[in-house]
Design a protein around this motif. Structure first.
Motif, short mmCIF file in Angstrom:
data_model
loop_
_atom_site.label_atom_id
_atom_site.label_comp_id
_atom_site.label_asym_id
_atom_site.label_seq_id
_atom_site.Cartn_x
_atom_site.Cartn_y
_atom_site.Cartn_z
N GLN A 70 0.84 -1.19 0.00
CA GLN A 70 0.00 0.00 0.00
C GLN A 70 0.88 1.25 0.00
OE1 GLN A 70 -3.10 0.06 2.98
NE2 GLN A 70 -3.43 -2.16 2.82
N ARG A 71 0.65 2.13 -0.96
CA ARG A 71 1.53 3.27 -1.16
C ARG A 71 1.50 4.25 0.01
NH1 ARG A 71 2.29 3.93 -6.76
NH2 ARG A 71 3.32 5.93 -6.38
N ARG A 72 0.42 4.25 0.76
CA ARG A 72 0.34 5.18 1.88
C ARG A 72 1.43 4.91 2.91
NH1 ARG A 72 -3.09 3.30 6.33
NH2 ARG A 72 -3.77 1.15 5.94
N PHE A 73 1.83 3.65 3.05
CA PHE A 73 2.89 3.33 3.99
C PHE A 73 4.24 3.84 3.48
CE2 PHE A 73 -0.12 -0.17 5.24
CZ PHE A 73 -0.43 0.37 6.48
N ASP A 74 4.42 3.82 2.18
CA ASP A 74 5.65 4.38 1.61
C ASP A 74 5.70 5.88 1.85
OD1 ASP A 74 8.07 4.38 -0.06
OD2 ASP A 74 6.80 5.43 -1.52
N ARG A 75 4.57 6.55 1.71
CA ARG A 75 4.53 8.00 1.95
C ARG A 75 4.84 8.30 3.41
NH1 ARG A 75 -0.10 7.56 -1.53
NH2 ARG A 75 -1.50 7.59 0.28
N LEU A 76 4.30 7.48 4.31
CA LEU A 76 4.57 7.68 5.74
C LEU A 76 6.05 7.43 6.05
CD1 LEU A 76 1.40 6.00 7.26
CD2 LEU A 76 2.02 8.42 7.47
N ALA A 77 6.64 6.43 5.39
CA ALA A 77 8.07 6.15 5.60
C ALA A 77 8.92 7.33 5.16
CB ALA A 77 8.46 4.89 4.85
N LEU A 78 8.58 7.90 4.01
CA LEU A 78 9.31 9.07 3.51
C LEU A 78 9.18 10.23 4.49
CD1 LEU A 78 10.70 10.92 1.44
CD2 LEU A 78 8.45 11.20 0.34
N ALA A 79 7.95 10.50 4.92
CA ALA A 79 7.72 11.61 5.84
C ALA A 79 8.49 11.41 7.14
CB ALA A 79 6.22 11.73 6.14
N SER A 80 8.49 10.18 7.66
CA SER A 80 9.17 9.89 8.91
C SER A 80 10.68 10.06 8.77
CB SER A 80 8.83 8.47 9.36
OG SER A 80 9.11 8.29 10.73
N ALA A 81 11.23 9.65 7.63
CA ALA A 81 12.67 9.80 7.40
C ALA A 81 13.07 11.27 7.36
CB ALA A 81 13.07 9.11 6.10
N GLU A 82 12.28 12.08 6.69
CA GLU A 82 12.59 13.51 6.62
C GLU A 82 12.53 14.15 8.01
OE1 GLU A 82 11.08 14.54 2.08
OE2 GLU A 82 9.78 15.00 3.79
N ILE A 83 11.54 13.76 8.79
CA ILE A 83 11.44 14.28 10.16
C ILE A 83 12.64 13.83 10.98
CG2 ILE A 83 10.08 14.18 12.29
CD1 ILE A 83 7.60 13.80 10.47
N GLY A 84 13.05 12.57 10.80
CA GLY A 84 14.20 12.05 11.52
C GLY A 84 15.47 12.82 11.22
N VAL A 85 15.71 13.11 9.95
CA VAL A 85 16.90 13.88 9.57
C VAL A 85 16.85 15.27 10.17
CG1 VAL A 85 18.07 14.96 7.61
CG2 VAL A 85 17.34 12.58 7.45
N LEU A 86 15.68 15.91 10.09
CA LEU A 86 15.53 17.26 10.63
C LEU A 86 15.85 17.30 12.12
CD1 LEU A 86 14.55 20.22 10.49
CD2 LEU A 86 12.23 19.36 10.87
N PHE A 87 15.32 16.34 12.87
CA PHE A 87 15.52 16.39 14.32
C PHE A 87 16.86 15.78 14.75
CE2 PHE A 87 11.15 17.62 14.18
CZ PHE A 87 11.03 18.47 15.27
N THR A 88 17.48 15.02 13.89
CA THR A 88 18.86 14.62 14.18
C THR A 88 19.78 15.83 14.10
OG1 THR A 88 18.51 12.37 13.35
CG2 THR A 88 20.78 13.15 13.46
#
Length: 236
Positions: A70-88
């Motif tokens: 399901q593509r929605r999980f891929d979108r959530l993974a992308l969003a989560s990775a970007e948030i992770g980089v920002l807060f790292t």
């Protein structure tokens, strides 16, 4: 409309929680040794927690995509990775501001700091890979695998101060073995509220960014269909 109300409500709850955390942090007593510097802990620790949560989310959503496609999980993974980089990045900056007055330098190649910096390479690579693969399904599969492998960073970084002792202090909150909080109890309550507030912040940012990713995906599909229609007209 229902989804918009949920996003708005989540945003309002996040602002309220962050406001309470700030108020508690500013009213917390000064530390005997560090003075007002101790208040950096109320931002630095929750920021690090949010980066862990985001990277864990990237792996989890990637796994869910591999299982369900399901593509929605891929979108959530992308969003989560970007948030992770920002807060790292935010974690590193906060740590440097804390390190200068306590260690005398902004940065040392301590195990905790080194693995934190390496996570930017791993997840920067994750985001780069996504830009290099045009096929959406293949891009999602490759990114999911990289995201899953990348989650190894979380336990390694958490345990780095125990496995490779350096200048960085050991965990303020020890979760393995006997759970222990190595600070004054009053600071523990402030950290708990701040961590809860940052968790809400993660959920809010995740929802907003995933919504934007869905819109971007829809635009790409419309452009692709337009190109295909144009090719058909040209052939006709």
């Amino acid at each position: 409309m229902r989804q918009d109300r949920l996003t708005t409500g989540l945003g309002a709850a996040t602002l309220l929680a962050l406001g309470v955390a700030v108020a508690l942090g500013l009213s917390a007593p000064l530390d005997v040794n560090q003075g007002s510097l101790v208040r950096l802990m109320f931002v630095h620790v929750p920021t690090a927690w949010l980066s862990y949560l985001a990277y864990g989310g990237t792996g989890l959503f990637g796994l869910l995509y591999l299982v369900t496609r399901q593509r929605r999980f891929d979108r959530l993974a992308l969003a989560s990775a970007e948030i992770g980089v920002l807060f790292t990045v935010a974690t590193i900056v906060g740590g440097m501001l804390w390190a200068k007055p306590t260690w005398g330098v902004y940065w040392v190649w301590d195990a905790r700091l080194t693995t934190t910096a390496l996570s930017l390479v791993v997840y920067g690579g994750y985001l780069l890979i996504r830009t290099l693969i045009d096929d959406p399904d293949r891009r999602a599969r490759v990114a999911a695998v990289v995201g899953l492998v990348g989650t190894l960073y979380v336990p390694i970084n958490y345990m780095a101060v125990e496995w490779w002792r350096g200048v960085h202090q050991t965990q303020t909150l020890k979760l393995l073995g006997k759970i222990r909080f190595d600070a004054a109890p009053v600071y523990g309550w402030v950290l708990l509220v701040a961590t809860a507030a940052f968790t809400l912040l993660y959920l809010y940012l995740l929802r907003v960014r995933a919504t934007l990713a869905a819109r971007e995906e829809e635009r790409e599909e419309r452009e692709l269909m337009g190109d295909l229609a144009g090719m058909e007209v040209a052939r006709g």
